[in-house]
Motif scaffolding. Structure first.
Motif: not given
Length: 544
Positions: A289-290, A312, A343, A345
């Protein structure tokens, strides 16, 4: 029952078990700081894969591409072995070691097993192609190329075939490997007077419509023009149909006579990833997942080449399998383990590739650079991200000398690559150490590639880590052929595969810029957990 073999169970240090000591796994262990972790890896050293083309071309000494985990992750313990299975219900991982199978328990599991070459089902490819994913592959490629020059000198009628070098895959690895190897051949030919008028042929095969699909079109076009100016046949929109003894047949029917096929057309997660039973995507990558948690799990994380990591900053595509992204993913994993589910990034600051003779291309913060400045920027970035000050100095010095001086033609006698031994087990070199004259040391004539893949005993890996190997020096003398001299290195025996049971020393670790905040957060949240006491260095016991 008497004589029944049972597994020894132990707990990971501080409950954190990391599978794999590559860029992702080693960086996670490093960021955990004094909280500690247990790393399972067959080598015990981080292989800096971006430097493999330069190792193959003799621009860098092979050991420069390795950073020992014991120095990089001073508070982590290392278990020499390979992950063979995962029992999520019991929270244990089965690890195959040189002394047998053991089970290691965990509270937090990080999977960073990396990748290997992705070989397509092309007739003859697996048997005859040279890959470039390990240190042994790089040394083997170097030896193979030098021996093609010797074969061309000994058999002039087949010199054209011997001096044709075909590379498949025009990404970073393929372009850099061809460019650096071409420089090696160019420098080595001056030692072959009978080949003075020879013109080696270089062929680069790419299935896509352009080379270097990862970089902006402007830099990719420049690279293609540069390679063609050097005489390289750049064949785009081309595929390999078959690889035969002495020739490669392309999909359009063209036949290229060659004894050298280097395969750099992509990677795939290691087979051990499937054995863990975690959710995978269509390419065999672990789905996360993120926050880089494995899908449906709250205590397992995955990163690097063996994971499909959503970013992201680039929502339309997952992270590419590069060391630059793996290092940033490690920071996200450490934050996630400490309870921060922000998340992941990361937007890349750029990319680059070396093109030989100190030249290269680079994109930094949107600025396109090429030529010598591009090569300097690419090399500077490679040196900067190496997590060892001494290694950075040595890599920088080797790189400077490779530009000022020509490459030599010394071979490392490593007995071929790992893939070669897998293809022809009957010809595999013996790993049985010879006795040294002193009676207390052992000769280390086995291959660097075996150490890189964790196939040798600690005695031999210690010798290689110290920079010693059996060296086969080839000196070409006019009118006298080739004179060969072998020099063996010696190393004392070392202990078994399990890390020392002594607790981690209380000392300061110097982290890379930007790591201090992550380390402080983790030590604050995880440091209070009691450290697990390592078990004795024994992998099997017999019940009575």
């Amino acid at each position: 029952m008497p004589g029944e073999e049972t597994r020894v169970s132990r707990q990971a240090r501080n409950g954190t078990l990391i599978l794999g000591g590559g860029f992702g796994g080693a960086q996670v262990a490093r960021l955990l700081g004094t909280a500690g972790a247990t790393i399972v890896d067959p080598v015990g050293a981080l292989l800096f894969t971006p430097l493999l083309p330069e190792v193959a071309a003799g621009a860098l000494e092979p050991r420069r591409a390795l950073v020992p985990l014991r120095t990089m992750c001073a508070h982590a313990e290392w278990v020499r072995g390979r992950a063979a299975g995962l029992d999520e219900a019991r929270r244990v991982v089965t690890v195959e070691t040189e002394l047998g199978a053991i089970e290691i328990g965990y509270r937090r599991l990080v999977v960073a097993l990396g990748s290997t070459a992705r070989l397509l089902p092309i007739p003859g490819l697996a048997e005859r192609a040279i890959t470039l994913t390990s240190l042994g592959d790089a040394v083997h490629l170097r030896n193979h190329v030098l021996r093609r020059l010797e074969a061309a000198e000994a058999d002039p009628t087949n010199a054209t075939r011997q001096l044709t070098f075909l590379f498949v895959g025009a990404g970073y690895a393929g372009v850099e490997a061809l460019s650096e190897t071409r420089q090696l051949v160019e420098d080595a030919l001056r030692h072959f007077p009978s080949l003075r008028d020879a013109r080696p042929r270089w062929v680069l095969v790419e299935a896509g419509s352009a080379i270097l699909a990862e970089v902006p079109d402007r830099l990719a076009s420049y690279t293609a023009r540069h390679l063609r100016h050097l005489g390289v046949d750049v064949l785009t929109s081309s595929r390999v149909r078959s690889v035969d003894a002495g020739a490669v047949t392309l999909a359009d029917g063209r036949r290229v006579e060659t004894e050298t096929v280097v395969w750099t057309a992509g990677t795939t997660p290691r087979p051990a990833v499937r054995a863990l039973g975690l959710p995978l995507d269509e390419r065999g990558r672990i789905v996360v997942d993120s926050a880089l948690r494995v899908e449906g799990r709250c205590d397992i994380w995955a990163l690097g080449d063996n994971a499909r990591v959503p970013n992201s900053a680039t929502p339309l595509r997952p992270d590419p399998p590069t060391c630059q992204h793996a290092v940033r993913q490690a920071r996200a994993v450490v934050r996630s383990m400490a309870g921060d589910a922000t998340p992941y990034r990361y937007r890349s600051i750029g990319e680059g590739a070396t093109l030989g003779r100190g030249r290269g291309i680079a994109r930094v913060f949107g600025v396109h650079v090429r030529g010598r400045l591009g090569g300097l920027i690419t090399r500077a970035y490679h040196v900067r991200v190496v997590p060892s000050r001494s290694r950075r100095w040595r890599i920088g010095a080797d790189g400077l000398l490779s530009v000022v001086l020509r490459r030599d033609i010394v071979e490392l006698d490593v007995g071929g690559s790992v893939s070669d031994r897998a293809r022809s087990p009957s010809t595999a070199p013996s790993t049985e150490p010879a006795k040294a004259p002193t009676g207390t040391a052992q000769a280390t004539t086995a291959g660097v590639d075996q150490v890189a893949d964790g196939m040798l005993a600690p005695t031999i890996s210690t010798a290689i880590a110290g920079g010693h190997a059996s060296v086969l020096a080839s000196t070409h003398l006019p009118g006298r052929g080739t004179e060969r001299r072998r020099t063996n290195a010696w190393a004392p025996p070392s202990q078994g595969p399990i890390a020392s049971p002594s607790p981690a020393p209380a000392r300061t670790i110097h982290h890379q810029a930007g790591d201090a905040e992550d380390v402080a957060a983790v030590e604050d949240r995880l440091g209070s957990e009691p450290a697990a006491q390592p078990r004795p260095a024994t992998s099997t016991v017999t019940s009575t």
